[in-house]
Motif scaffolding. Sequence first.
Motif: not given
Length: 75
Positions: A29-38
């Motif tokens: 699976x891909x990991x996507x970090x949401x922290x700096x994406x509005x």
Amino acid sequence: MHFVLYQRDDCALCDHALALLAAARAPEFASVWIDEDAALEARYGARVPVLRDERDGRELDWPFDGDRLAAFLRG
């Protein structure tokens, strides 16, 4: 990869979800970090970790256990 795990940096719940994915021998699976994406923050902020199946758009929100995860992975 059909699955994406949306998560945050330094997230204990995300770490727990990763452990469940490993125990379930989930496919890659891909990991996507949401922290700096509005946009991602607005969509997933209170729900992370979230596992998404890109093939059909299904999403598995936290909290989930091994049984719910296995059922989700089976489709």
